[in-house]
Design an enzyme around this catalytic site. Structure first.
Site, mmCIF file in Angstrom:
data_model
loop_
_atom_site.group_PDB
_atom_site.id
_atom_site.type_symbol
_atom_site.label_atom_id
_atom_site.label_comp_id
_atom_site.label_asym_id
_atom_site.label_seq_id
_atom_site.Cartn_x
_atom_site.Cartn_y
_atom_site.Cartn_z
ATOM 1 N N ALA A 22 0.831 -1.213 0.000
ATOM 2 C CA ALA A 22 0.000 0.000 0.000
ATOM 3 C C ALA A 22 0.867 1.265 0.000
ATOM 4 O O ALA A 22 0.537 2.244 -0.671
ATOM 5 C CB ALA A 22 -0.928 -0.014 1.214
ATOM 6 N N VAL A 24 3.898 1.546 -1.290
ATOM 7 C CA VAL A 24 4.517 1.681 -2.617
ATOM 8 C C VAL A 24 3.503 2.198 -3.632
ATOM 9 O O VAL A 24 3.745 3.190 -4.335
ATOM 10 C CB VAL A 24 5.121 0.333 -3.074
ATOM 11 C CG1 VAL A 24 5.570 0.398 -4.534
ATOM 12 C CG2 VAL A 24 6.301 -0.043 -2.174
ATOM 13 N N ILE A 126 2.227 -7.999 16.669
ATOM 14 C CA ILE A 126 1.209 -8.979 17.057
ATOM 15 C C ILE A 126 0.787 -8.782 18.512
ATOM 16 O O ILE A 126 -0.273 -9.235 18.921
ATOM 17 C CB ILE A 126 1.669 -10.443 16.833
ATOM 18 C CG1 ILE A 126 2.834 -10.809 17.751
ATOM 19 C CG2 ILE A 126 1.983 -10.724 15.386
ATOM 20 C CD1 ILE A 126 3.037 -12.319 17.896
ATOM 21 N N ASP A 127 1.623 -8.099 19.317
ATOM 22 C CA ASP A 127 1.352 -7.980 20.757
ATOM 23 C C ASP A 127 0.208 -7.021 21.093
ATOM 24 O O ASP A 127 -0.331 -7.058 22.199
ATOM 25 C CB ASP A 127 2.610 -7.499 21.494
ATOM 26 C CG ASP A 127 3.711 -8.544 21.506
ATOM 27 O OD1 ASP A 127 3.433 -9.688 21.122
ATOM 28 O OD2 ASP A 127 4.836 -8.208 21.902
ATOM 29 N N ARG A 162 -7.622 -34.219 30.363
ATOM 30 C CA ARG A 162 -6.317 -33.669 30.716
ATOM 31 C C ARG A 162 -6.364 -32.155 30.924
ATOM 32 O O ARG A 162 -7.260 -31.475 30.423
ATOM 33 C CB ARG A 162 -5.305 -33.968 29.602
ATOM 34 C CG ARG A 162 -4.751 -35.359 29.741
ATOM 35 C CD ARG A 162 -3.829 -35.695 28.606
ATOM 36 N NE ARG A 162 -3.228 -36.994 28.876
ATOM 37 C CZ ARG A 162 -2.652 -37.745 27.968
ATOM 38 N NH1 ARG A 162 -2.593 -37.353 26.711
ATOM 39 N NH2 ARG A 162 -2.129 -38.900 28.302
ATOM 40 N N MET A 169 2.490 -15.825 22.558
ATOM 41 C CA MET A 169 3.553 -14.811 22.581
ATOM 42 C C MET A 169 3.073 -13.603 23.375
ATOM 43 O O MET A 169 1.906 -13.520 23.771
ATOM 44 C CB MET A 169 3.919 -14.392 21.162
ATOM 45 C CG MET A 169 4.811 -15.390 20.479
ATOM 46 S SD MET A 169 5.782 -14.615 19.167
ATOM 47 C CE MET A 169 7.401 -15.201 19.603
ATOM 48 N N ARG A 171 5.706 -10.640 25.093
ATOM 49 C CA ARG A 171 6.802 -10.498 26.048
ATOM 50 C C ARG A 171 6.397 -9.652 27.245
ATOM 51 O O ARG A 171 6.608 -10.027 28.379
ATOM 52 C CB ARG A 171 7.984 -9.859 25.318
ATOM 53 C CG ARG A 171 9.235 -9.816 26.131
ATOM 54 C CD ARG A 171 10.454 -9.434 25.336
ATOM 55 N NE ARG A 171 10.179 -8.664 24.131
ATOM 56 C CZ ARG A 171 10.907 -8.752 23.021
ATOM 57 N NH1 ARG A 171 11.910 -9.574 22.974
ATOM 58 N NH2 ARG A 171 10.627 -8.010 21.979
HETATM 59 O O1 F6P Z 1 6.904 -8.199 19.841
HETATM 60 C C1 F6P Z 1 6.481 -9.307 19.138
HETATM 61 C C2 F6P Z 1 7.062 -10.561 19.716
HETATM 62 O O2 F6P Z 1 6.649 -11.647 18.915
HETATM 63 C C3 F6P Z 1 6.762 -10.830 21.181
HETATM 64 O O3 F6P Z 1 5.492 -11.380 21.399
HETATM 65 C C4 F6P Z 1 7.889 -11.738 21.562
HETATM 66 O O4 F6P Z 1 8.138 -11.740 22.918
HETATM 67 C C5 F6P Z 1 9.031 -11.155 20.798
HETATM 68 O O5 F6P Z 1 8.475 -10.518 19.667
HETATM 69 C C6 F6P Z 1 10.068 -12.135 20.371
HETATM 70 O O6 F6P Z 1 11.088 -11.395 19.776
HETATM 71 P P1 F6P Z 1 12.275 -11.917 18.869
HETATM 72 O O7 F6P Z 1 11.743 -12.011 17.476
HETATM 73 O O8 F6P Z 1 13.302 -10.847 18.996
HETATM 74 O O9 F6P Z 1 12.694 -13.246 19.393
#
Ligand code: F6P
Length: 323
Positions: A22, A24, A126-127, A162, A169, A171
């Site tokens: 988009a 470009v 994605i966070d 179970r 993910m 962080r």
């Molecule tokens: O910030 C996006 C993310 O995928 C986090 O969820 C994750 O902790 C981190 O990047 C992992 O980072 P890297 O790609 O540096 O291992």
């Protein structure tokens, strides 16, 4: 302004390619020459620029990752690194830069803007932990991947009665775990923003069995103090007393590698086009994001260094619905 460049930085997010496309094509439509920067800010410092035409960004929208490559550059966090990057841009006659990325990347954008270089950020991680946008590129795809995993684990968990831990993910942010936990029907959610200890988690699992559930699914965020590894270790040490074993699935980077969903393609496309429009209008030093479904731009100074809160009502909703 005649020449602009675009880069992707930090963790890749599904939809980055749609944003590049988009940028470009909107740029070309406005009469700019558009360059791609390889490997994020590291490529900026190295002067790694490639001209991008309309055909160069054909057939990429449906692909995860980033055709430009991404990186986390330690050198760019230094002033000499930033000065070198600006010199490279100027030497190539590039007068504006679009930065597609999350928190760390937009901190880099802010530094360039402070140094007087025209830059526009695009909210991508994605966070979903970036202020200035209610949702960011890649979140929807990452959540759908987490949901598919949870749905599958529920099937096998139910067959064997179970308990499973699924780690998403995130962080520093529990957004992915919380949303996946709600939409995936988890029995408990563990995220960094709200303190939940291992005994509480164990109690939730026992309650699930007491209520006659055939499974117990605990969704945890990578960044939680009691993440999958810590919880599994605790439960294995107290297995006899707790009366159950925990099986662990860490979704990890699978969440970043998916093909972008419709939502992510659209969001990225709108963001990429809007970033060029902001640039053309001379509105620099801003982040393009979404608020109540509308595209907005927020000064980078109001975006970086801030924490995006998690709505406590959503955490409560996860608890209420886990019955
Ligand atoms: O910030 C996006 C993310 O995928 C986090 O969820 C994750 O902790 C981190 O990047 C992992 O980072 P890297 O790609 O540096 O291992």
């Amino acid at each position: 302004m005649k020449r602009i460049a675009v880069l992707t930085s930090g963790g890749d997010a599904p939809g980055m390619n749609a944003a590049i496309r988009a940028v470009v094509r909107t740029g070309l439509d406005k009469g700019f020459e558009v360059f791609g920067v390889r490997h994020g800010f590291a490529g900026l410092i190295a002067g790694s620029f490639v001209p991008l035409g309309a055909r160069d960004v054909g057939g990429i929208m449906q692909r995860g990752g980033t055709i430009l490559g991404s990186a986390r550059s330690a050198e760019f966090r230094t002033e000499p690194g930033q000065a070198k990057a600006i010199r490279q841009l100027k030497q190539s006659g590039i007068e504006g830069l679009v930065v597609i990325g999350g928190n760390g990347s937009q901190t880099g954008s802010h530094a360039l803007a402070e140094a007087g270089f025209p830059v526009v950020g695009v909210a991508s991680t994605i966070d979903n932990d970036l202020c200035g946008s209610e949702i960011t590129i890649g979140v929807d795809t990452a959540l759908n991947i987490a949901l598919e995993t949870i749905d599958r684990l529920k099937v096998t968990a139910s067959s064997h009665q179970r308990a499973f831990i699924v780690e998403t993910m995130g962080r520093g942010s529990g957004y992915l775990a919380l949303m996946a936990g709600i939409a995936g029907g988890a029995e408990a959610v563990v995220i960094p923003e709200f303190e939940v200890g291992p005994e509480q988690v164990a109690a939730e699992i026992r309650r699930a069995y007491d209520r006659g559930k055939p499974h117990a699914i605990v969704v945890v965020a990578e960044g939680a103090k009691w993440n999958a590894e810590a919880l599994a270790h605790y439960v294995s040490e107290h297995e006899a007393r707790l009366g159950f074993a925990l099986r662990v699935t860490i979704i990890g980077y699978m969440q970043r590698g998916g093909a972008p969903t419709f939502q992510d393609r659209m969001l990225a496309t709108r963001f990429g086009a809007a970033a060029v429009e902001q640039m053309a209008a001379g509105n620099y030093g801003v982040l393009v994001g979404l608020s109540r479904g509308e595209i907005i731009s927020t000064p980078l100074s109001e975006v970086v260094g801030r924490v995006k809160p998690i709505d406590p009502a959503l955490f409560e909703l996860a608890r209420v619905l886990s019955k």
